[in-house]
Enzyme design. Structure first.
Site, PDB file in Angstrom:
ATOM      1  N   CYS B 115       0.882  -1.163   0.000  1.00  0.00           N
ATOM      2  CA  CYS B 115       0.000   0.000   0.000  1.00  0.00           C
ATOM      3  C   CYS B 115       0.917   1.208   0.000  1.00  0.00           C
ATOM      4  CB  CYS B 115      -0.898   0.001   1.236  1.00  0.00           C
ATOM      5  SG  CYS B 115      -1.837   1.538   1.402  1.00  0.00           S
ATOM      6  N   CYS B 118      -0.668   4.484   2.104  1.00  0.00           N
ATOM      7  CA  CYS B 118      -0.765   4.453   3.576  1.00  0.00           C
ATOM      8  C   CYS B 118      -0.192   3.122   4.033  1.00  0.00           C
ATOM      9  CB  CYS B 118      -2.171   4.759   4.074  1.00  0.00           C
ATOM     10  SG  CYS B 118      -3.542   3.939   3.268  1.00  0.00           S
ATOM     11  N   SER B 119      -1.015   2.220   4.489  1.00  0.00           N
ATOM     12  CA  SER B 119      -0.471   0.935   4.947  1.00  0.00           C
ATOM     13  C   SER B 119      -1.602  -0.077   5.045  1.00  0.00           C
ATOM     14  CB  SER B 119       0.195   1.103   6.298  1.00  0.00           C
ATOM     15  OG  SER B 119      -0.705   1.775   7.160  1.00  0.00           O
ATOM     16  N   CYS B 120      -2.551  -0.024   4.106  1.00  0.00           N
ATOM     17  CA  CYS B 120      -3.708  -0.922   4.106  1.00  0.00           C
ATOM     18  C   CYS B 120      -3.244  -2.375   4.213  1.00  0.00           C
ATOM     19  CB  CYS B 120      -4.499  -0.740   2.818  1.00  0.00           C
ATOM     20  SG  CYS B 120      -5.209   0.903   2.669  1.00  0.00           S
TER      21      CYS B 120
END
Lengths: 215, 213
Positions: B115, B118-120
């Site tokens: 991701c 962001c950091s999904c």
């Protein structure tokens, strides 16, 4: 927006710490729990992400991950009137509230399950693209929140899936929760990067219809 | 209610940066004591959430799902069709998994999930993400030089294997189904689940060892 979050393809970050753990310190676990258990009414995932993107860029790029979540939770609460800056700095509530009931581990688990949230919506508009269609993405930077990363701007790709309409992140971050058709678009590495490792490798992105035009 | 105003939230972030102590442990302590005093959460609830993720939610869930797909063709078909629904058989749906898509490694295809914005991550299937997954280095490099990234994880891909990188830009999440290793014929789903690693479900590992790591 052209913020520090848009990291795809950026250079000089060095090697990956492949053996890093999930957390380095206890405060990271506690912040994770705080973010999930204490939410500010009206805050959506898109506004949460957009707010995080507006941190001073040098801070965003240098502090641990959950420190960003901590600042963001404070900022979102201050913005919505749930806390004041002075309260966040002191850690003291201007007015104390009654103690809420304890959420048990089983109840935490039920809350966690309920976070399987359906973002699909029925809309009247027919999808503009079909599977296999060649598309090109918008080449212009977006002024506000967007989920079209800069490395895939103005790029040619191919639609490989249509997911119906999903809540549109760009307008959602402005409080307008409309839905737009969502597609998975496949890009050849050689079309994204002049120095691709292997031109026929691919990168797939989930992109809403307003990002796309026929190619 | 939120302002949904970019300039307003930007200013709040700058003010926080100016006024808060630099030590993140102190910042988290301040937020925790504030919300507890306000009656928004009980301290014990925070401990319970941490216990939930320490004890019940982790990559064993994803491994169990994949082991079943390896042993039951009908379940495999349902997982490929709609993984977000298929994991509900186990009650493993949760944080961010509603629109999960399973992507299958084959002899000539390797899938890698990132991701960049962001950091999904499919938390409910894999637990908390490793720090490297949330790092700027991984987010920056996985889309541009996936083969170099994979090499750092010890995965060397030949030119005959095509890389498919999945950048989780919307609310879809991705779960890599690694190849079932030779020599596991006749193994039970439990035996198989024990050799499926977290990294193999993100795509930063490829060949599974026959001994649990």
């Amino acid at each position: 927006m052209d913020g520090p979050q848009d990291l795809g393809g950026k250079e000089s970050f060095g090697p990956i710490e492949v053996d890093s753990p999930e957390y380095r310190d206890d405060w990271e676990r506690r912040q994770w729990a705080l973010t999930k258990l204490v939410t500010t009414p009206g805050v959506t995932i898109d506004w949460f992400r957009h707010a995080l993107e507006t941190m001073p860029p040098a801070v965003y790029l240098s502090v641990p991950y959950f420190q960003k979540w901590n600042a963001n939770n404070m900022a979102l609460g201050i913005d919505a009137g749930a806390y004041t800056l002075a309260e966040c700095v002191s850690g003291k509530a201007a007015v104390r509230g009654a103690s809420p009931p304890v959420v048990s581990v089983d109840e935490c688990e039920a809350m966690q399950r309920a976070l399987s949230v359906d973002f699909s919506r029925e809309i009247d508009a027919q999808p503009a693209f079909q599977l296999g269609d060649p598309v090109v993405t918008d080449a212009r930077p977006s002024a506000g929140h967007t989920r079209l990363p800069s490395y895939a701007r103005g790029a040619r790709g191919k639609v490989i899936a249509h997911h119906g309409a999903h809540v549109f992140a760009d307008t959602g971050a402005r409080g307008d929760h409309r839905a737009e058709h969502l597609y998975t678009v496949e890009f050849r590495a050689g079309d994204l990067w002049s120095d691709a490792e292997a031109a026929e490798d691919v990168v797939c992105l989930d992109l809403w219809e307003p990002y796309l035009a026929s190619a | 209610m939120p302002s949904f105003d970019t300039k307003a939230i930007e200013k709040i972030h700058r003010d926080l940066h100016t006024h808060l102590p630099s030590d993140p442990a102190l910042r988290v302590k301040a937020l925790e004591s504030l919300v507890v005093e306000k009656g928004l959460v009980a301290q014990e609830s925070i401990d319970n959430w941490i216990e939930l993720y320490a004890e019940r939610i982790g990559p064993k869930r994803g491994a169990e799902v994949i082991a079943r797909a390896w042993t039951e063709p009908e379940y495999h078909a349902r997982l490929m069709e709609d993984a977000g629904q298929a994991v509900k058989d186990f009650g493993y749906e949760g944080h961010a998994t509603e629109h999960t898509k399973a992507v299958q490694n084959t002899a000539d295809t390797h899938n890698l999930v990132v991701c960049t914005l962001c950091s999904c991550y499919p938390f409910s299937l894999l637990g908390m993400s490793p720090i490297w997954y949330r790092s700027a280095a991984y987010r920056a490099r996985a889309v541009k030089e996936p083969r170099a990234v994979l090499a750092e994880f010890g995965v060397e891909l030949g030119a005959d294997v095509k890389v498919r990188v999945w950048d989780s830009t919307a609310e879809l999440r991705y779960l890599v189904i690694p190849e079932r290793p030779a020599g596991t014929e006749g193994w039970s789903a439990d035996q198989l689940a024990a050799i499926i690693t977290r990294d193999s479900m993100i795509g930063t590992a490829r060949d599974l060892a026959l001994e649990p790591s």
